[in-house]
Write a protein that holds these residues in place. Sequence first.
Motif, PDB file in Angstrom:
ATOM      1  N   ALA A   4     -15.436  -6.335  22.138  1.00  0.00           N
ATOM      2  CA  ALA A   4     -13.810  -6.503  22.917  1.00  0.00           C
ATOM      3  C   ALA A   4     -13.355  -7.296  23.424  1.00  0.00           C
ATOM      4  O   ALA A   4     -14.159  -8.107  24.002  1.00  0.00           O
ATOM      5  CB  ALA A   4     -12.924  -5.502  24.079  1.00  0.00           C
ATOM      6  N   ILE A  60     -10.402  -9.575  24.457  1.00  0.00           N
ATOM      7  CA  ILE A  60      -8.666 -10.189  25.074  1.00  0.00           C
ATOM      8  C   ILE A  60      -8.134 -11.227  24.878  1.00  0.00           C
ATOM      9  O   ILE A  60      -9.084 -12.000  25.329  1.00  0.00           O
ATOM     10  CB  ILE A  60      -9.239  -9.415  26.303  1.00  0.00           C
ATOM     11  CG1 ILE A  60     -10.456  -8.058  26.863  1.00  0.00           C
ATOM     12  CG2 ILE A  60      -8.312  -9.213  27.139  1.00  0.00           C
ATOM     13  CD1 ILE A  60     -10.261  -8.083  27.835  1.00  0.00           C
ATOM     14  N   ASP A 111      -8.844  -5.921  30.759  1.00  0.00           N
ATOM     15  CA  ASP A 111     -10.457  -5.857  30.670  1.00  0.00           C
ATOM     16  C   ASP A 111     -11.307  -4.618  31.987  1.00  0.00           C
ATOM     17  O   ASP A 111     -12.272  -3.843  31.966  1.00  0.00           O
ATOM     18  CB  ASP A 111     -11.162  -7.255  31.231  1.00  0.00           C
ATOM     19  CG  ASP A 111     -12.575  -7.644  31.460  1.00  0.00           C
ATOM     20  OD1 ASP A 111     -13.003  -7.521  30.524  1.00  0.00           O
ATOM     21  OD2 ASP A 111     -12.537  -8.258  32.765  1.00  0.00           O
ATOM     22  N   LEU A 148     -11.300  -1.558  30.440  1.00  0.00           N
ATOM     23  CA  LEU A 148     -12.213  -1.597  29.185  1.00  0.00           C
ATOM     24  C   LEU A 148     -13.310  -1.544  29.816  1.00  0.00           C
ATOM     25  O   LEU A 148     -14.582  -0.852  29.130  1.00  0.00           O
ATOM     26  CB  LEU A 148     -11.936  -2.261  28.519  1.00  0.00           C
ATOM     27  CG  LEU A 148     -10.362  -2.183  27.558  1.00  0.00           C
ATOM     28  CD1 LEU A 148     -10.147  -2.761  26.576  1.00  0.00           C
ATOM     29  CD2 LEU A 148     -10.793  -0.450  26.330  1.00  0.00           C
ATOM     30  N   ALA A 149     -13.797  -2.927  30.132  1.00  0.00           N
ATOM     31  CA  ALA A 149     -15.255  -2.303  30.444  1.00  0.00           C
ATOM     32  C   ALA A 149     -16.504  -1.701  30.839  1.00  0.00           C
ATOM     33  O   ALA A 149     -17.239  -1.664  30.472  1.00  0.00           O
ATOM     34  CB  ALA A 149     -15.270  -4.216  31.696  1.00  0.00           C
ATOM     35  N   MET A 188     -16.669  -0.811  27.126  1.00  0.00           N
ATOM     36  CA  MET A 188     -17.258  -1.121  26.015  1.00  0.00           C
ATOM     37  C   MET A 188     -18.868  -1.780  26.003  1.00  0.00           C
ATOM     38  O   MET A 188     -18.891  -1.738  26.919  1.00  0.00           O
ATOM     39  CB  MET A 188     -16.036  -2.727  25.816  1.00  0.00           C
ATOM     40  CG  MET A 188     -14.679  -1.438  26.267  1.00  0.00           C
ATOM     41  SD  MET A 188     -14.240  -1.258  24.777  1.00  0.00           S
ATOM     42  CE  MET A 188     -15.015  -1.618  23.547  1.00  0.00           C
ATOM     43  N   ARG A 200     -19.225  -4.495  25.344  1.00  0.00           N
ATOM     44  CA  ARG A 200     -19.361  -5.727  25.637  1.00  0.00           C
ATOM     45  C   ARG A 200     -17.282  -6.034  25.591  1.00  0.00           C
ATOM     46  O   ARG A 200     -16.367  -5.811  24.931  1.00  0.00           O
ATOM     47  CB  ARG A 200     -19.179  -7.202  25.131  1.00  0.00           C
ATOM     48  CG  ARG A 200     -19.886  -7.932  25.590  1.00  0.00           C
ATOM     49  CD  ARG A 200     -20.250  -9.472  24.458  1.00  0.00           C
ATOM     50  NE  ARG A 200     -19.444  -9.483  23.944  1.00  0.00           N
ATOM     51  CZ  ARG A 200     -20.107  -9.764  21.880  1.00  0.00           C
ATOM     52  NH1 ARG A 200     -20.723  -9.675  21.932  1.00  0.00           N
ATOM     53  NH2 ARG A 200     -18.619  -9.758  21.212  1.00  0.00           N
ATOM     54  N   THR A 201     -17.170  -7.107  26.568  1.00  0.00           N
ATOM     55  CA  THR A 201     -15.571  -7.596  26.935  1.00  0.00           C
ATOM     56  C   THR A 201     -15.870  -9.447  26.882  1.00  0.00           C
ATOM     57  O   THR A 201     -16.530  -9.436  27.793  1.00  0.00           O
ATOM     58  CB  THR A 201     -14.668  -6.959  27.503  1.00  0.00           C
ATOM     59  OG1 THR A 201     -15.277  -6.765  28.541  1.00  0.00           O
ATOM     60  CG2 THR A 201     -14.820  -5.487  27.589  1.00  0.00           C
ATOM     61  N   SER A 251     -16.147  -9.033  17.511  1.00  0.00           N
ATOM     62  CA  SER A 251     -15.306  -7.890  17.923  1.00  0.00           C
ATOM     63  C   SER A 251     -14.485  -7.099  17.121  1.00  0.00           C
ATOM     64  O   SER A 251     -14.285  -7.438  16.250  1.00  0.00           O
ATOM     65  CB  SER A 251     -14.253  -9.176  19.188  1.00  0.00           C
ATOM     66  OG  SER A 251     -14.161  -9.930  19.933  1.00  0.00           O
TER      67      SER A 251
END
Length: 307
Positions: free
Chosen positions: A139, A141, A152, A155-156, A159, A161-162, A186
Amino acid sequence: MSAVLVLRGAADASAIRRALPDVLVHELPDLNAPLPAHATVLVLRSGVRLGERELDALPRLQHVVRTGSGIDHIDVNALRHRGITLHRNAEAGADAVGEWVLAAALALARRIPLGQHALLLGQHEKQACMGTSLGTLAAGIWGAGPVGLAADWALAPFMGRTAFAAWPSNPPGLRELSPSALMEQSQVHVIALPLRPTTEQLIGEDFLARVAPQRPLLICAGRLETLDVAACLRALAHGRLSGLALDPVERKHLPLLTDSTTPLNLLASPHIGAQRSDVRGALDIWATDLLREITADSKILIEGGHR
């Protein structure tokens, strides 16, 4: 006596009346109706334009209370010129918006809106709804304000990776990538940018062309005007985006979301990111406490209502 004008949906006018019995409280649906010229405080929400015309109708206004974060609908320069103090609470709803971002990412990755839209059109498109695990996606941002940081945080854990788009004003310690690298790497893009001249329709044809090889999911949790919505819908229909989620939809945006006869992996909501009962309660308490202090004396408070 102080007079407060509360726009419906911005705060609980009845609770304010109970808490401040000596304060005259008006409640109106918007700023288009005849306004009480004696109002010294205005409490407003998103989606309501406050400019020179509205300020001319409120000649005694001293304070504007924004129960939320975005202020692009407020002519801040006009407030400053007239000596009107702006108070806002940018953090109270951020976690709730982050929760909405996670819900949107899950829905788009599992292609739930596509399946629902197809069913409403009388079509059963199970095969088209093959989903993807969030854990396999990265992701990006865009925007590291309260909403971007909350997105973040939400989601982190889920996911692959962010990372944030690198920007000089970002808080220290964030995982950052250059905008070009973020577009290239991304599979999910979260747009949490404030609306400014430099960000208006930033997410347009050029951005969409550069991210097209990834066929990403695009989630807007900031201001809809940071997107070229028509271009994003075309990209979704033509397969350059795999999914599109738009939360900050106001009434004025409805013509942009015309009905499609083709099922789309499109999630749209009427600016409900922060519409959670606990957030509403916290903002009502904040607004009431702030109004109590504002109406008790004439001391000027800094932005946010804290000394």
